[in-house]
Write a protein that holds these residues in place. Sequence first.
Motif: not given
Length: 221
Positions: A81-85
């Motif tokens: 979630a954090i990386t793709l955001t």
Amino acid sequence: MKTRRGVRHSTLERNADRGSKSIGWTAGALSLALILSSSAFFIPQDYLLALIVCDIVLVIHGVFRRGDFWVLGRVFLVQLAITLTLYYLIHGQEQLVQGALAVVRVLLAFIPGWWLSVSCKPEQIGAVLAWILPVKWAFVIAASLSLLPTMTTEIREIYQTQCLRGAKISPKALRDPRNWAELIHCVVFPLLIQLLKLSKQTAMAAQLRYFGKHKRTTHWR
């Protein structure tokens, strides 16, 4: 008929054999974990499938040893979630595949360490590390591994408590990057304080057991 001394001597020999076998197993497991974790970052993309198969075998063995599989799932989902955001905000949709691939590599590097902590006792890991590291460094690493289950529980309790207090740190709320600062304030900072408390308690316990008074450690329990 064996004498009591003979029985005791044979028992000690069996315990020594078991200890040497467990130390040998721990040394092999530690070497395998280091190789697989390093390979997750350095091998070309064409060989990732083979590494994924190896890590799946480790996961199956770890679950068989009663390891918490959902730890891996939570780490993967949070990282994803954090990386793709971040990739979406910086590069747009074009680099999302590369972001997902980076998360997969991080997970592949995390799995061998998780498997090692499940399969081997911390004192055995410390005894093996003492072959190549100073005893105090080996003790710190072994103590850190032994505290991983405790820290997992602490993180869960802190997160649930802050959610009950109304902090905007639910998975739905964290979709908004403006709430990430609240996650750091409500979860990360209390966790760091708890880590400092645990490290102080561990150091005090080691001092009370006269750790470091002798150059050669006789046992790790």
